[in-house]
Structures are given as structure tokens and as C-alpha cells.
Design a protein around this motif. Sequence first.
Motif, PDB file in Angstrom:
ATOM      1  N   UNK A 118     -52.500  28.858 -24.960  1.00 17.59           N
ATOM      2  CA  UNK A 118     -52.801  29.707 -23.807  1.00 17.59           C
ATOM      3  C   UNK A 118     -54.293  30.048 -23.803  1.00 17.59           C
ATOM      4  N   UNK A 119     -55.147  29.080 -23.380  1.00 16.36           N
ATOM      5  CA  UNK A 119     -56.591  29.347 -23.395  1.00 16.36           C
ATOM      6  C   UNK A 119     -56.973  30.364 -22.318  1.00 16.36           C
ATOM      7  N   UNK A 120     -58.025  31.078 -22.593  1.00  9.57           N
ATOM      8  CA  UNK A 120     -58.563  32.029 -21.623  1.00  9.57           C
ATOM      9  C   UNK A 120     -59.115  31.269 -20.425  1.00  9.57           C
ATOM     10  N   UNK A 121     -58.866  31.734 -19.207  1.00  6.55           N
ATOM     11  CA  UNK A 121     -59.461  31.065 -18.046  1.00  6.55           C
ATOM     12  C   UNK A 121     -60.984  31.251 -17.985  1.00  6.55           C
ATOM     13  N   UNK A 122     -61.496  32.220 -18.737  1.00  5.90           N
ATOM     14  CA  UNK A 122     -62.928  32.492 -18.740  1.00  5.90           C
ATOM     15  C   UNK A 122     -63.677  31.702 -19.806  1.00  5.90           C
ATOM     16  N   UNK A 123     -62.985  31.381 -20.903  1.00  3.03           N
ATOM     17  CA  UNK A 123     -63.617  30.674 -22.019  1.00  3.03           C
ATOM     18  C   UNK A 123     -62.533  29.928 -22.790  1.00  3.03           C
ATOM     19  N   UNK A 124     -62.478  28.616 -22.648  1.00  2.00           N
ATOM     20  CA  UNK A 124     -61.429  27.817 -23.282  1.00  2.00           C
ATOM     21  C   UNK A 124     -61.488  27.848 -24.805  1.00  2.00           C
ATOM     22  N   UNK A 125     -62.595  28.329 -25.366  1.00  2.00           N
ATOM     23  CA  UNK A 125     -62.711  28.467 -26.820  1.00  2.00           C
ATOM     24  C   UNK A 125     -61.944  29.690 -27.322  1.00  2.00           C
ATOM     25  N   UNK A 126     -61.559  30.553 -26.412  1.00  2.00           N
ATOM     26  CA  UNK A 126     -60.810  31.770 -26.746  1.00  2.00           C
ATOM     27  C   UNK A 126     -59.388  31.671 -26.191  1.00  2.00           C
ATOM     28  N   UNK A 127     -58.448  32.389 -26.835  1.00  2.00           N
ATOM     29  CA  UNK A 127     -57.091  32.427 -26.285  1.00  2.00           C
ATOM     30  C   UNK A 127     -57.020  33.501 -25.199  1.00  2.00           C
ATOM     31  N   UNK A 128     -55.986  33.413 -24.387  1.00  3.47           N
ATOM     32  CA  UNK A 128     -55.753  34.411 -23.343  1.00  3.47           C
ATOM     33  C   UNK A 128     -55.721  35.796 -23.982  1.00  3.47           C
ATOM     34  N   UNK A 129     -56.304  36.761 -23.325  1.00  5.60           N
ATOM     35  CA  UNK A 129     -56.365  38.101 -23.911  1.00  5.60           C
ATOM     36  C   UNK A 129     -55.025  38.821 -23.778  1.00  5.60           C
ATOM     37  N   UNK A 130     -54.787  39.725 -24.707  1.00  7.76           N
ATOM     38  CA  UNK A 130     -53.578  40.542 -24.688  1.00  7.76           C
ATOM     39  C   UNK A 130     -53.516  41.340 -23.389  1.00  7.76           C
ATOM     40  N   UNK A 131     -54.645  41.872 -22.956  1.00  8.08           N
ATOM     41  CA  UNK A 131     -54.656  42.708 -21.748  1.00  8.08           C
ATOM     42  C   UNK A 131     -54.305  41.896 -20.498  1.00  8.08           C
ATOM     43  N   UNK A 132     -54.698  40.629 -20.443  1.00  8.32           N
ATOM     44  CA  UNK A 132     -54.341  39.787 -19.290  1.00  8.32           C
ATOM     45  C   UNK A 132     -52.824  39.598 -19.222  1.00  8.32           C
ATOM     46  N   UNK A 133     -52.222  39.326 -20.388  1.00  6.42           N
ATOM     47  CA  UNK A 133     -50.763  39.182 -20.430  1.00  6.42           C
ATOM     48  C   UNK A 133     -50.080  40.507 -20.104  1.00  6.42           C
ATOM     49  N   UNK A 134     -50.592  41.587 -20.671  1.00  2.00           N
ATOM     50  CA  UNK A 134     -50.009  42.910 -20.443  1.00  2.00           C
ATOM     51  C   UNK A 134     -50.033  43.278 -18.959  1.00  2.00           C
ATOM     52  N   UNK A 135     -51.115  42.975 -18.277  1.00  2.00           N
ATOM     53  CA  UNK A 135     -51.212  43.274 -16.838  1.00  2.00           C
ATOM     54  C   UNK A 135     -50.181  42.488 -16.042  1.00  2.00           C
ATOM     55  N   UNK A 136     -50.007  41.224 -16.371  1.00  4.09           N
ATOM     56  CA  UNK A 136     -49.016  40.395 -15.667  1.00  4.09           C
ATOM     57  C   UNK A 136     -47.606  40.923 -15.902  1.00  4.09           C
ATOM     58  N   UNK A 137     -47.321  41.309 -17.128  1.00 12.02           N
ATOM     59  CA  UNK A 137     -45.997  41.820 -17.462  1.00 12.02           C
ATOM     60  C   UNK A 137     -45.750  43.180 -16.808  1.00 12.02           C
ATOM     61  N   UNK A 138     -46.744  44.038 -16.812  1.00 11.35           N
ATOM     62  CA  UNK A 138     -46.624  45.348 -16.161  1.00 11.35           C
ATOM     63  C   UNK A 138     -46.368  45.185 -14.674  1.00 11.35           C
ATOM     64  N   UNK A 139     -47.035  44.221 -14.055  1.00 11.81           N
ATOM     65  CA  UNK A 139     -46.825  43.934 -12.629  1.00 11.81           C
ATOM     66  C   UNK A 139     -45.372  43.500 -12.377  1.00 11.81           C
TER      67      UNK A 139
END
Length: 186
Positions: free
Chosen positions: A102-123
Motif C-alpha cells: 500500500x504505497x503512499x500516493x504522495x511518495x511511493x518510497x513510503x507506505x500509506x499513512x495510518x491517518x489516510x486509512x483512518x480517514x477512509x474508515x471513519x468516513x
Amino acid sequence: MKNNRSGQAEPLTKEEFWQVYEALQSHHHRLIFALCWFTTERPGAILKLTVAAVYEQPRKPRGTIVIPAWSRKDRQTREVPVSRKLKGILSQYIHPPTGWLFPSPLDEEQCLSFSAYQKALTRAFRILGFSGYSTYSTRRGSITHLSRQGLSIKNIQAISGHKSLTCLQRYIEVSPAEREAAIALL
């Protein structure tokens, strides 16, 4: 119940799990959510999975998912068997060729951030009208579900990777009806 980031998250039932799964809008959020449920793992460790830890080759899942020690709270590597349902979900996911699952859409060298997943789940929780739920609701829900299906606490401990039974017991929800049924056995 979880209230304003305090307290324990409500555990999801199996039916609620599938409702939230369908309400998640992106395929990668759905897969993260499914991996949390079917592996009983914390979302932080799931977000740090690599393609090689989950897939043998493109769209061919491994028989076990390797969750590395460095990504886990207890610093112990876990190998979790892949269930038939999870294998079907993994087979449909179009993953990157290498690197983070699950690469970050902002930087493929990083994984998707916890906060990005948390926001999607909260929604998704908000869309469904669920309150008191959080990113840990999958872990608490899957562990509670296994307990209600009659699995021994030692078996659940082996599946969930908890070192301590005391820590594991905090994840298992006991409903008022279950308490009444237990008392009726006396």
C-alpha cells in the motif's frame, strides 16, 4: 465504547464487517480492512506489508502472510495462514510489482499513512451510522467473533499473536446476554 478517541473501540460483528467493507470506496482501503479482519492484526502492521510478504507472484497470494517483527508492537514476526475468503480478495487486488503493498500516493518510497486509512474508515463508519468504532474494531471484532464461535483462548492467542492472555482478554467483548447465559448455567 470509543468516545472522542477514549475507551475501547466497539468490536465489529461479521455482518458489520461486510457492511463496512462494501462502504469503503477504494480497493486498497478494502484490502487493508480485510487483512486486519482475517489476520487479527493491528492496522499499523498491515499498512507496512510489502508485496513479497503477501504475494508469490502477481495476483497469486502466498499460503501465509509474513508480518515482520519491525512492523509489530511486540516485535515478533508472525506468519498468518491465508483463509479461502482472504485468498479470493487478495487474488482480485491489483498490487504494485514490488515494494509496499500500500504505497503512499504522495511518495511511493513510503507506505500509506495510518491517518489516510483512518480517514477512509471513519468516513465509511459515518456513512453507515456506526458510532464508537475505530481502526481497532476489526481486531476486536475478529477476536470476539472467534471467541463466540467457541475457539479456546489459547487457540485465539496463537492466531492473534498476543504474548499475554491478559492483553488478549481485553479484546474479547462479552455482551450482557452472554453474561446472563453464563449465570444461568450455575
